[in-house]
Design a protein around this motif. Structure first.
Motif, mmCIF file in Angstrom:
data_model
loop_
_atom_site.group_PDB
_atom_site.id
_atom_site.type_symbol
_atom_site.label_atom_id
_atom_site.label_comp_id
_atom_site.label_asym_id
_atom_site.label_seq_id
_atom_site.Cartn_x
_atom_site.Cartn_y
_atom_site.Cartn_z
ATOM 1 N N ARG A 1 53.742 8.459 106.131
ATOM 2 C CA ARG A 1 53.529 7.478 105.061
ATOM 3 C C ARG A 1 52.224 7.759 104.316
ATOM 4 N NH1 ARG A 1 55.133 2.458 108.726
ATOM 5 N NH2 ARG A 1 57.396 2.570 108.485
ATOM 6 N N ALA A 2 51.156 8.028 105.069
ATOM 7 C CA ALA A 2 49.858 8.290 104.450
ATOM 8 C C ALA A 2 49.903 9.525 103.553
ATOM 9 C CB ALA A 2 48.783 8.459 105.532
ATOM 10 N N LEU A 3 50.700 10.513 103.946
ATOM 11 C CA LEU A 3 50.824 11.746 103.160
ATOM 12 C C LEU A 3 51.831 11.614 102.028
ATOM 13 C CD1 LEU A 3 50.951 14.415 106.028
ATOM 14 C CD2 LEU A 3 49.051 13.990 104.449
ATOM 15 N N GLY A 4 52.639 10.540 102.052
ATOM 16 C CA GLY A 4 53.725 10.419 101.086
ATOM 17 C C GLY A 4 54.761 11.507 101.306
ATOM 18 N N LEU A 5 54.992 11.834 102.568
ATOM 19 C CA LEU A 5 55.854 12.956 102.941
ATOM 20 C C LEU A 5 57.300 12.497 103.086
ATOM 21 C CD1 LEU A 5 55.675 15.964 103.730
ATOM 22 C CD2 LEU A 5 55.458 15.217 106.096
ATOM 23 N N PRO A 6 58.187 12.977 102.217
ATOM 24 C CA PRO A 6 59.594 12.597 102.320
ATOM 25 C C PRO A 6 60.305 13.402 103.408
ATOM 26 C CG PRO A 6 59.330 14.132 100.515
ATOM 27 C CD PRO A 6 57.942 13.853 101.077
ATOM 28 N N PRO A 7 61.484 12.968 103.850
ATOM 29 C CA PRO A 7 62.262 13.773 104.801
ATOM 30 C C PRO A 7 62.499 15.173 104.218
ATOM 31 C CG PRO A 7 63.231 11.598 104.583
ATOM 32 C CD PRO A 7 62.165 11.712 103.526
ATOM 33 N N GLY A 8 62.263 16.186 105.007
ATOM 34 C CA GLY A 8 62.416 17.560 104.543
ATOM 35 C C GLY A 8 61.226 18.080 103.761
ATOM 36 N N GLY A 9 60.185 17.253 103.634
ATOM 37 C CA GLY A 9 58.988 17.663 102.888
ATOM 38 C C GLY A 9 58.209 18.732 103.638
ATOM 39 N N LEU A 10 57.356 19.412 102.917
ATOM 40 C CA LEU A 10 56.537 20.474 103.503
ATOM 41 C C LEU A 10 55.106 19.998 103.719
ATOM 42 C CD1 LEU A 10 57.699 23.514 101.335
ATOM 43 C CD2 LEU A 10 58.360 22.988 103.679
ATOM 44 N N VAL A 11 54.504 20.456 104.798
ATOM 45 C CA VAL A 11 53.091 20.183 105.046
ATOM 46 C C VAL A 11 52.341 21.505 105.133
ATOM 47 C CG1 VAL A 11 53.391 17.974 106.215
ATOM 48 C CG2 VAL A 11 53.421 20.055 107.550
ATOM 49 N N GLN A 12 51.069 21.452 104.811
ATOM 50 C CA GLN A 12 50.194 22.599 104.945
ATOM 51 C C GLN A 12 49.105 22.236 105.938
ATOM 52 O OE1 GLN A 12 48.850 23.218 100.892
ATOM 53 N NE2 GLN A 12 50.455 24.725 100.537
ATOM 54 N N PHE A 13 48.752 23.203 106.783
ATOM 55 C CA PHE A 13 47.666 23.045 107.734
ATOM 56 C C PHE A 13 46.511 23.902 107.234
ATOM 57 C CE2 PHE A 13 51.612 22.317 109.952
ATOM 58 C CZ PHE A 13 51.353 21.166 110.687
ATOM 59 N N ILE A 14 45.380 23.278 106.987
ATOM 60 C CA ILE A 14 44.208 23.978 106.461
ATOM 61 C C ILE A 14 43.138 23.962 107.544
ATOM 62 C CG2 ILE A 14 42.466 24.022 104.643
ATOM 63 C CD1 ILE A 14 44.549 22.348 102.968
ATOM 64 N N VAL A 15 42.706 25.142 107.963
ATOM 65 C CA VAL A 15 41.716 25.280 109.027
ATOM 66 C C VAL A 15 40.420 25.781 108.408
ATOM 67 C CG1 VAL A 15 41.187 26.348 111.252
ATOM 68 C CG2 VAL A 15 43.577 25.870 110.635
#
Length: 88
Positions: free
Chosen positions: A22-36
């Motif tokens: 919810r906080a990311l506004g991430l829909p089902p099937g959405g993509l996330v990025q991990f930044i290190v």
């Protein structure tokens, strides 16, 4: 703000908690990025389609800009702000 946990499977997969989605506004099937960053701090952001969400992120330019340099400077500034917030 909050702290949320997710357990990894044998394949290294984890379910993103609903509060985080919810906080990311991430829909089902959405993509996330991990930044290190260089200190090992990991940020998770929802990958947005299109470019409308970045309009104005680098400020107003008088002419053409080097996008790689602008991204680097933006990340550097934000990392510096995060470090200031983490200091006791």
């Amino acid at each position: 703000m909050g702290r949320f946990e997710a357990k990894t499977s044998m394949k290294g997969q984890a379910t993103i908690p609903v509060e985080v989605r919810r906080a990311l506004g991430l829909p089902p099937g959405g993509l996330v990025q991990f930044i290190v960053d260089d200190n090992g701090k990991v940020s998770v952001v929802a990958k947005k389609s299109g470019l409308s969400h970045i309009k104005g992120i680098f400020g107003k330019a008088d002419g053409p800009i080097d996008i790689d340099e602008a991204i680097y400077e933006t990340v550097r500034r934000r990392t510096a702000i995060d470090r200031q917030e983490d200091d006791p």
